[in-house]
Design an enzyme around this catalytic site. Structure first.
Site, PDB file in Angstrom:
ATOM      1  N   GLY A 110       0.802  -1.211   0.000  1.00  8.70           N
ATOM      2  CA  GLY A 110       0.000   0.000   0.000  1.00  8.70           C
ATOM      3  C   GLY A 110       0.839   1.267   0.000  1.00  8.70           C
ATOM      4  O   GLY A 110       0.408   2.295   0.500  1.00  8.70           O
ATOM      5  N   GLY A 111       2.048   1.184  -0.562  1.00 11.08           N
ATOM      6  CA  GLY A 111       2.874   2.376  -0.684  1.00 11.08           C
ATOM      7  C   GLY A 111       3.795   2.628   0.501  1.00 11.08           C
ATOM      8  O   GLY A 111       4.577   3.572   0.481  1.00 11.08           O
TER       9      GLY A 111
ATOM     10  N   GLU B   6      12.979  -2.619  -8.347  1.00 10.01           N
ATOM     11  CA  GLU B   6      12.466  -2.789  -9.701  1.00 10.01           C
ATOM     12  C   GLU B   6      12.528  -1.449 -10.431  1.00 10.01           C
ATOM     13  O   GLU B   6      12.734  -0.400  -9.806  1.00 10.01           O
ATOM     14  CB  GLU B   6      11.022  -3.336  -9.670  1.00 10.01           C
ATOM     15  CG  GLU B   6      10.015  -2.404  -9.048  1.00 10.01           C
ATOM     16  CD  GLU B   6       8.656  -3.040  -8.794  1.00 10.01           C
ATOM     17  OE1 GLU B   6       8.516  -4.278  -8.853  1.00 10.01           O
ATOM     18  OE2 GLU B   6       7.717  -2.279  -8.518  1.00 10.01           O
TER      19      GLU B   6
ATOM     20  N   TYR C  71      11.596   1.973 -11.961  1.00  2.42           N
ATOM     21  CA  TYR C  71      10.649   2.962 -11.457  1.00  2.42           C
ATOM     22  C   TYR C  71       9.850   3.559 -12.615  1.00  2.42           C
ATOM     23  O   TYR C  71      10.420   3.982 -13.626  1.00  2.42           O
ATOM     24  CB  TYR C  71      11.384   4.079 -10.709  1.00  2.42           C
ATOM     25  CG  TYR C  71      10.470   5.157 -10.182  1.00  2.42           C
ATOM     26  CD1 TYR C  71       9.513   4.860  -9.218  1.00  2.42           C
ATOM     27  CD2 TYR C  71      10.543   6.464 -10.663  1.00  2.42           C
ATOM     28  CE1 TYR C  71       8.659   5.843  -8.740  1.00  2.42           C
ATOM     29  CE2 TYR C  71       9.691   7.448 -10.188  1.00  2.42           C
ATOM     30  CZ  TYR C  71       8.743   7.123  -9.224  1.00  2.42           C
ATOM     31  OH  TYR C  71       7.900   8.081  -8.757  1.00  2.42           O
TER      32      TYR C  71
ATOM     33  N   HIS D 269      -2.895   3.404 -11.445  1.00  7.50           N
ATOM     34  CA  HIS D 269      -3.115   2.260 -10.560  1.00  7.50           C
ATOM     35  C   HIS D 269      -4.379   1.546 -11.039  1.00  7.50           C
ATOM     36  O   HIS D 269      -5.465   2.121 -10.999  1.00  7.50           O
ATOM     37  CB  HIS D 269      -3.276   2.766  -9.118  1.00  7.50           C
ATOM     38  CG  HIS D 269      -3.699   1.725  -8.130  1.00  7.50           C
ATOM     39  ND1 HIS D 269      -3.118   1.597  -6.889  1.00  7.50           N
ATOM     40  CD2 HIS D 269      -4.648   0.765  -8.187  1.00  7.50           C
ATOM     41  CE1 HIS D 269      -3.699   0.597  -6.244  1.00  7.50           C
ATOM     42  NE2 HIS D 269      -4.630   0.084  -7.002  1.00  7.50           N
TER      43      HIS D 269
ATOM     44  N   HIS E 115      -1.143   7.795  -1.014  1.00  9.83           N
ATOM     45  CA  HIS E 115      -1.529   6.383  -0.998  1.00  9.83           C
ATOM     46  C   HIS E 115      -2.910   6.137  -0.420  1.00  9.83           C
ATOM     47  O   HIS E 115      -3.287   5.001  -0.146  1.00  9.83           O
ATOM     48  CB  HIS E 115      -0.480   5.524  -0.293  1.00  9.83           C
ATOM     49  CG  HIS E 115       0.890   5.692  -0.873  1.00  9.83           C
ATOM     50  ND1 HIS E 115       1.166   5.398  -2.191  1.00  9.83           N
ATOM     51  CD2 HIS E 115       2.043   6.169  -0.346  1.00  9.83           C
ATOM     52  CE1 HIS E 115       2.431   5.682  -2.439  1.00  9.83           C
ATOM     53  NE2 HIS E 115       2.993   6.159  -1.341  1.00  9.83           N
TER      54      HIS E 115
ATOM     55  N   LYS F  35      -6.670   6.278  -1.459  1.00  9.77           N
ATOM     56  CA  LYS F  35      -7.536   6.448  -2.625  1.00  9.77           C
ATOM     57  C   LYS F  35      -8.669   7.411  -2.278  1.00  9.77           C
ATOM     58  O   LYS F  35      -9.160   7.411  -1.141  1.00  9.77           O
ATOM     59  CB  LYS F  35      -8.109   5.098  -3.055  1.00  9.77           C
ATOM     60  CG  LYS F  35      -7.027   4.143  -3.549  1.00  9.77           C
ATOM     61  CD  LYS F  35      -7.531   2.733  -3.703  1.00  9.77           C
ATOM     62  CE  LYS F  35      -6.361   1.802  -4.010  1.00  9.77           C
ATOM     63  NZ  LYS F  35      -6.674   0.392  -3.673  1.00  9.77           N
TER      64      LYS F  35
ATOM     65  N   ARG G  94      -8.226  -9.549   0.683  1.00 10.56           N
ATOM     66  CA  ARG G  94      -9.387  -9.153   1.482  1.00 10.56           C
ATOM     67  C   ARG G  94     -10.390  -8.418   0.605  1.00 10.56           C
ATOM     68  O   ARG G  94     -10.088  -8.109  -0.538  1.00 10.56           O
ATOM     69  CB  ARG G  94      -8.919  -8.206   2.586  1.00 10.56           C
ATOM     70  CG  ARG G  94      -8.085  -7.065   1.988  1.00 10.56           C
ATOM     71  CD  ARG G  94      -7.809  -5.948   2.919  1.00 10.56           C
ATOM     72  NE  ARG G  94      -6.687  -5.140   2.482  1.00 10.56           N
ATOM     73  CZ  ARG G  94      -6.731  -4.160   1.587  1.00 10.56           C
ATOM     74  NH1 ARG G  94      -7.889  -3.850   1.020  1.00 10.56           N
ATOM     75  NH2 ARG G  94      -5.652  -3.490   1.245  1.00 10.56           N
TER      76      ARG G  94
ATOM     77  N   VAL H 134     -12.181  -1.446   0.053  1.00 11.97           N
ATOM     78  CA  VAL H 134     -13.095  -0.314   0.225  1.00 11.97           C
ATOM     79  C   VAL H 134     -13.899  -0.095  -1.063  1.00 11.97           C
ATOM     80  O   VAL H 134     -15.109   0.111  -1.038  1.00 11.97           O
ATOM     81  CB  VAL H 134     -12.321   0.974   0.580  1.00 11.97           C
ATOM     82  CG1 VAL H 134     -13.272   2.158   0.713  1.00 11.97           C
ATOM     83  CG2 VAL H 134     -11.498   0.802   1.841  1.00 11.97           C
TER      84      VAL H 134
HETATM   85  C1  MV4 Z   1       5.694   1.950  -7.997  1.00 12.80           C
HETATM   86  C2  MV4 Z   1       5.717   3.218  -8.590  1.00 12.80           C
HETATM   87  C3  MV4 Z   1       6.565   3.420  -9.644  1.00 12.80           C
HETATM   88  N1  MV4 Z   1       7.355   2.426 -10.089  1.00 12.80           N
HETATM   89  N2  MV4 Z   1       6.518   0.988  -8.461  1.00 12.80           N
HETATM   90  C4  MV4 Z   1       2.432   2.856  -4.641  1.00 12.80           C
HETATM   91  C5  MV4 Z   1       1.508   1.857  -4.045  1.00 12.80           C
HETATM   92  C6  MV4 Z   1       2.205   0.564  -4.176  1.00 12.80           C
HETATM   93  N3  MV4 Z   1       1.333  -0.551  -4.228  1.00 12.80           N
HETATM   94  C7  MV4 Z   1       2.973   0.721  -5.432  1.00 12.80           C
HETATM   95  N4  MV4 Z   1       3.189   2.143  -5.561  1.00 12.80           N
HETATM   96  C8  MV4 Z   1       4.022   2.580  -6.526  1.00 12.80           C
HETATM   97  N5  MV4 Z   1       4.877   1.650  -7.010  1.00 12.80           N
HETATM   98  C9  MV4 Z   1       7.318   1.237  -9.486  1.00 12.80           C
HETATM   99  N6  MV4 Z   1       8.133   0.270  -9.927  1.00 12.80           N
HETATM  100  C10 MV4 Z   1       4.851   4.200  -8.089  1.00 12.80           C
HETATM  101  C11 MV4 Z   1       4.003   3.885  -7.051  1.00 12.80           C
HETATM  102  C12 MV4 Z   1       3.168   4.954  -6.595  1.00 12.80           C
HETATM  103  C13 MV4 Z   1       1.816   4.979  -6.884  1.00 12.80           C
HETATM  104  C14 MV4 Z   1       1.205   3.950  -7.584  1.00 12.80           C
HETATM  105  C15 MV4 Z   1      -0.128   3.970  -7.873  1.00 12.80           C
HETATM  106  C16 MV4 Z   1      -0.902   5.052  -7.445  1.00 12.80           C
HETATM  107  C17 MV4 Z   1      -0.331   6.077  -6.732  1.00 12.80           C
HETATM  108  C18 MV4 Z   1       1.035   6.056  -6.441  1.00 12.80           C
HETATM  109  C19 MV4 Z   1       1.595   7.113  -5.743  1.00 12.80           C
HETATM  110  C20 MV4 Z   1       2.932   7.079  -5.473  1.00 12.80           C
HETATM  111  C21 MV4 Z   1       3.716   6.012  -5.893  1.00 12.80           C
END
Ligand code: MV4
Length: 448
Positions: free
Chosen positions: A163-164, A199, A201, A207, A234, A236, A291, A294
């Site tokens: 969840g971030g 990994e 970026y 999302h 993070h 929603k 699970r 929301v």
């Molecule tokens: C990332 C990313 C960029 N690159 N992974 C945030 C929640 C978590 N489940 C994964 N997240 C992220 N992973 C890579 N390889 C950016 C995020 C991210 C993000 C992702 C979806 C929605 C909002 C976000 C806000 C900040 C960072």
């Protein structure tokens, strides 16, 4: 079938589970803290047990008290909702030892999918697409070598996070040593597990998450996706199904890959596989949530499936039967607004007495609420008080209905983020479906 279910949660999700119990002819037991004695879920459940003081660690997370409450009321199952104990494999195991059914996947499945490095390995084995990345990093030197291979920028993540939480962007080789040390320390103190991996970026992702449902007889359904890019820190804020960035071709292809992975790993119950979509529209698996979520109502609106009722039936060992759930059978579009007790501009929590309350209605409008006029929103828990969901034949109709619904919603005495939702639904980019994780920031900075 279960005779009685104890709901180890509060607020709107406790209400949602009570509703499903009623529908299925199952009696319900609420638990509550001292701060929640007058809460709606306590009034609506068939029975209620106080399990401790306001502090969640002493009530909604108090495992011995919760198990004892299930035993004294004669419950045969526990529904954990979301948050609190919902992804605690030890709790799931203990329930089983006490001859209580934990309404969720097995403790083993929770561990496999809950650990992100292990989830990546499972995803890889079943051909679920992944970003170029690594297993657990052995040292800072290992991290530096792997980052060169993957290519900068990379992101370091705690295997036990989610969840971030526990993430760190690394842009240059010079930052690797410090990032590795800090990430490892934070992972240890935050998740009692020092393992980190890295990994590639993705700078500006969407999302997108896929809903699955599996019974104990080999029945597995993939119920489309939800777009959850409208988030802040993070959390929603607004979710929808389908995603404006998906089509039936892609949906069916991902659905089939996910379906076979879930089937072959023997996963049962509800689950959500979270993906990032990069700038090119490619999807990459991030993590799985084991699970109910929301934002499950938007999927319920477009698929016509009662996810919580089906989750309960699956946990009871029933054979699930659903009408056609292929992507082409999904109907229309649904959007959900999370209504929080908070200042709409600063996002500061705004608990307190609700002096006036009128919930909206109309065609295609649904409100899942955990509060009422005269209820005092406690300061001890998250600030979600209600969800407004609108369904329409298409996205434009869903937006139009949602706007009307938000305009009708009266919540007096506290501040809520309804004005933020109204501003978002007036924003040209949101209306066009051009949303990203930066949209909320922009709308707030433009003032409303
Ligand atoms: C990332 C990313 C960029 N690159 N992974 C945030 C929640 C978590 N489940 C994964 N997240 C992220 N992973 C890579 N390889 C950016 C995020 C991210 C993000 C992702 C979806 C929605 C909002 C976000 C806000 C900040 C960072």
């Amino acid at each position: 079938m279960f005779q009685k279910i104890l709901i180890a949660n509060r607020g709107e999700i406790a209400m949602r589970v009570i509703r499903a119990c009623r529908l299925l002819g199952i009696r319900s037991v609420a638990i509550h803290s001292e701060a929640d004695a007058a809460a709606l879920h306590v009034r609506f459940a068939d029975e209620a047990v106080c399990v401790g003081p306001a502090d969640a660690s002493k009530s909604y997370l108090n495992i011995p008290q919760i198990i004892a409450a299930a035993e004294v009321t004669g419950a045969d199952a526990i529904h954990p909702g979301y948050g609190f104990l919902s992804e605690n494999a030890k709790f799931a195991e203990l329930c089983k030892k006490c001859r209580l059914t934990f309404i969720g996947p097995s403790a083993e499945a929770m561990r496999t999918w809950g650990d992100k490095v292990s989830a990546r390995a499972v995803a890889k084995r079943f051909g679920i697409p992944l970003l170029s990345g690594t297993d657990v990093l052995k040292s800072a030197a290992d991290a530096a070598e792997q980052a060169e291979r993957v290519g900068y920028p990379v992101i370091m993540k705690a295997s036990g996070g989610g969840g971030g939480r526990g993430m760190r962007i690394v842009r240059h080789a010079g930052e690797v040593q410090r990032s590795f040390d800090l990430a490892t320390q934070e992972a240890m103190s935050g998740f009692k597990n020092p393992d980190v991996y890295l990994e590639r970026y993705v700078e500006s992702p969407r999302h997108i998450e896929f809903q699955v449902l599996a019974d104990q007889h080999g029945g597995v359904w993939t119920l489309g996706e939800r777009e959850c890019s409208l988030q802040r820190r993070h959390q929603k804020v607004m979710e929808e199904s389908p995603s404006p960035a998906m089509d039936n071709e892609k949906r069916a292809r991902m659905g089939e890959i996910i379906r076979s992975a879930i089937l072959e790993t023997g996963y049962t119950g509800l689950g959500t596989l979270e993906f990032l979509m990069d700038e090119r529209g490619e999807l990459y698996f991030m993590e799985m949530n084991t699970r109910v979520q929301v934002e499950h109502p938007v999927t319920e609106m477009v698929t016509g499936v009662d996810l919580v009722a089906q989750q309960i039936l699956a946990a009871a060992g029933e054979r699930i039967s659903l009408p056609d759930t292929r992507p082409w059978s999904f109907r229309g579009h649904a959007i959900e607004c999370r209504v929080n007790a908070e200042d709409p501009r600063t996002f500061a929590p705004w608990p307190g007495l609700i002096t006036e309350y009128h919930s909206p209605g109309g065609v295609g409008v649904r409100v899942d609420s955990g509060v009422y006029g005269g209820f005092r929103v406690p300061s001890s828990y998250d600030s979600l008080v209600a969800k407004v969901i609108a369904h329409g034949a298409n996205r434009a109709e869903a937006i139009a209905r949602l706007r009307c619904a938000l305009d009708e919603f009266i919540i007096g005495g506290i501040r809520t983020n309804i004005p933020l939702h109204q501003a978002l639904l007036r924003d040209p980019d949101v209306i066009a479906g051009n949303i990203s994780t930066h949209t909320i920031e922009r709308v707030v900075s433009q003032g409303f």
